[in-house]
Design a protein around this motif. Sequence first.
Motif: not given
Length: 165
Positions: A122-136
């Motif tokens: 249940d992570l948002s796109v922005e949270q995934i971007a932060v965790e993975t280091g990939a742009p949104a």
Amino acid sequence: MTEEEFDAFYAVAFPRLVGQLYALTGDHGEAQDVVQEAFVRAWDRRASFLADQAPEAWIRTVAMRLAVSRWRRARRWLDLVRHQAPPDGVPGPGPEHTVLVEALRRLPEAQRQAVVLHHLCDLSVEQIAVETGAPAGTVKARLSRGRAALAALLSAGEMEDSRAG
């Protein structure tokens, strides 16, 4: 973080993180091992742990990195392990679960990670971007491609099941 706070955090977060890592790795025992190792590493830094503001995300990230590292080292042995039948008397997962895990395994790693983090964690796109280091935008593309590939894999599996039945 006090010892009691850490214990309470562990009790709440461990089962959830194991489920998330299981979805990512497809191996429940491996998921338990990497999450446990991530908690051991967190324990060593528990005094400053809450300063991270996202302790569960930190543990998930460490556990995912551990899983990838272990997978790379054990790659040659996986074929041998997979060919062994499970011990007698151990109930296997249900057919829907097996189909979903198999479909997730067939996705490219980046797409699988995005789908699992978004839909199971249940992570948002922005949270995934932060965790993975990939742009949104990259996360959105991975989610879109992953969903499409997963839908195709699951539809193909249903068609095969209907033909077999």
